[in-house]
Enzyme design. Structure first.
Site, PDB file in Angstrom:
ATOM      1  N   HIS A   1      19.462   4.533 -12.875  1.00 47.30           N
ATOM      2  CA  HIS A   1      19.020   4.662 -14.268  1.00 47.30           C
ATOM      3  C   HIS A   1      20.112   5.101 -15.242  1.00 47.30           C
ATOM      4  O   HIS A   1      19.837   5.303 -16.417  1.00 47.30           O
ATOM      5  CB  HIS A   1      17.804   5.588 -14.327  1.00 47.30           C
ATOM      6  CG  HIS A   1      16.625   5.023 -13.592  1.00 47.30           C
ATOM      7  ND1 HIS A   1      15.871   3.983 -14.080  1.00 47.30           N
ATOM      8  CD2 HIS A   1      16.099   5.315 -12.372  1.00 47.30           C
ATOM      9  CE1 HIS A   1      14.925   3.669 -13.213  1.00 47.30           C
ATOM     10  NE2 HIS A   1      15.048   4.469 -12.158  1.00 47.30           N
TER      11      HIS A   1
ATOM     12  N   ARG B   1       5.345   8.073  -9.826  1.00 44.54           N
ATOM     13  CA  ARG B   1       6.491   7.164 -10.014  1.00 44.54           C
ATOM     14  C   ARG B   1       7.717   7.684  -9.270  1.00 44.54           C
ATOM     15  O   ARG B   1       8.470   6.902  -8.677  1.00 44.54           O
ATOM     16  CB  ARG B   1       6.796   7.034 -11.516  1.00 44.54           C
ATOM     17  CG  ARG B   1       7.789   5.935 -11.838  1.00 44.54           C
ATOM     18  CD  ARG B   1       7.168   4.564 -11.630  1.00 44.54           C
ATOM     19  NE  ARG B   1       8.170   3.495 -11.669  1.00 44.54           N
ATOM     20  CZ  ARG B   1       8.858   3.069 -10.609  1.00 44.54           C
ATOM     21  NH1 ARG B   1       8.669   3.616  -9.420  1.00 44.54           N
ATOM     22  NH2 ARG B   1       9.726   2.082 -10.725  1.00 44.54           N
TER      23      ARG B   1
ATOM     24  N   CYS C   1       9.968   5.769  -6.434  1.00 43.76           N
ATOM     25  CA  CYS C   1      11.429   5.612  -6.481  1.00 43.76           C
ATOM     26  C   CYS C   1      12.050   6.089  -5.169  1.00 43.76           C
ATOM     27  O   CYS C   1      12.954   5.449  -4.638  1.00 43.76           O
ATOM     28  CB  CYS C   1      12.024   6.407  -7.637  1.00 43.76           C
ATOM     29  SG  CYS C   1      11.906   5.569  -9.215  1.00 43.76           S
TER      30      CYS C   1
END
Lengths: 285, 102
Positions: A203, A242, A246
């Site tokens: 990210h 979430r 990941c």
């Protein structure tokens, strides 16, 4: 001999006094350390995506992917989380067996998203919005709700919805808070799992690039828009759901939702999003 | 000679005595080693996703008498566990150098 001992005692006393004075007059400014990190972090994305306005990072991948943004804006005309917000509102106001309700625990009619996460000095840990909701339920004799989806995510969605526009400004004001922040920071940058990848690897370094069929979202602003209704899930879910996804994707064993590891990560990530506006709930692919 | 045989028999029968003769490459030993390393990685917060599943599958295979398959699975779990521990130790010292700069 006597004079030598006296001199040594005097030096020791001076050293102790110096430490005491420096501790009181030069206390560590943890917020300044964190603010310096935040500037470097945000500057990374502003250099990587010079055409994206700062506020737009709160929209995740839709800030940097024009095609996906168009589809998303169409979807937002009839948001898939609408019924969840309605259900969340009903649950928020539903009286407990003792006559109180979640509204009794949260001031400002529940528009408190901007207060979370925060470091609770008495409990010595990061408290998230979902944790505060379950704390309120348990303190009032009700059953805690499952962390990742369902009614807890719906109540969180309602609180986020009525708090939209509140500005992210998470404080780190003590040694204990800074320790939690650093743990979250380490978690974010350290590589882990079978694929030896980190949150930052995807990210930060890969944000804006394709990973299989998807464009990877920037980490800046990721925590502003949760909970999200994800098309992949077909329902609303929390940030920690979430995070667990990941972890799985990089071949690491996920931690429990609301574990210390994920709470510290949320703390770090939200600190990094300083100045953005909370805009949850949201819809995502 | 009789005394030696008696002593050896005693060693095998007493609790823990059998460990003296345990084959470190035996299936159950491999599984135990893998489980120990998995726990070490978990304590360091770096356990990998599939290690525990591999150990479970190795145990199941062993129960079914499929020693070769069990060893293969346990060896893979052991490798994963060791790499996870090494990863944890390396990251503990070097995570700050992983911060991307622009």
């Amino acid at each position: 001999m006597k004079k030598t001992i006296q001199r040594r005692l005097l030096s020791a006393a001076v050293a102790v006094m110096t430490v005491m004075v420096s501790k009181t007059t030069h206390a560590v400014n943890y917020q300044a350390l964190v603010d310096a990190d935040t500037r470097v972090f945000q500057s990374y994305y502003q250099k990587e995506f010079p055409d994206v306005k700062f506020d737009d990072f709160a929209n995740g991948v839709y800030a940097i992917d024009e095609d996906a943004r168009k589809q998303w804006m169409e979807m937002e005309e009839f948001p898939p989380y609408e019924l969840d917000v309605e259900r969340g509102k009903a649950l928020f106001n539903k009286p407990f067996a003792n006559g109180k309700s979640l509204a009794s625990c949260f001031p400002n009619g529940g528009a408190v998203r901007g207060k979370y996460p925060y470091f609770d000095e008495k409990r010595g840990k990061v408290v998230t919005l979902e944790m505060a909701i379950n704390d309120c339920l348990v303190e009032n004799g009700e059953k805690a709700l499952p962390w990742k989806k369902g009614d807890l995510a719906r109540i969180s969605a309602y609180i986020a919805f009525i708090s939209r526009g509140q500005v992210v400004d998470v404080k780190v004001n003590s040694a204990a808070a800074y320790k939690a922040y650093l743990k979250g920071k380490q978690f974010f940058y350290a590589k882990r799992g079978q694929f030896n990848m980190s949150c930052a690897g995807c990210h930060m370094e890969y944000s804006g690039r394709n990973l299989r069929a998807e464009i990877v979202s920037p980490a800046l602003g990721q925590t502003t828009h949760f909970p999200v209704f994800r098309s992949k899930w077909g329902e609303i879910g929390t940030l920690h759901r979430r995070y667990a996804g990941c972890s799985e994707n990089i071949g690491a064993k996920p931690f429990e939702a609301q574990s210390e590891e994920y709470r510290n990560l949320e703390y770090f990530q939200t600190v990094m999003s300083k100045g953005l506006k909370f805009n949850g709930p949201a819809s995502r692919k | 000679m009789k005394k030696v045989i008696s002593l050896l028999s005693l060693l095998v029968l007493i609790p823990g005595g059998s460990l003296l003769f345990a084959d470190p490459s035996s299936s159950s030993s491999l599984i135990d080693q893998a489980e120990a390393v998995r726990k070490e990685a978990a304590a360091l917060e770096y356990e990998w996703r599939d290690t525990a599943k591999l150990i479970s599958s190795a145990k199941e295979s062993l129960e079914k008498g499929q020693k070769e398959e069990s060893d293969k699975l346990a060896s893979e779990a052991l490798r994963q566990g060791r790499e996870a521990v090494a990863q944890a130790k390396f990251m503990e010292k070097n995570w700050q150098s992983m911060i991307p700069r622009k």
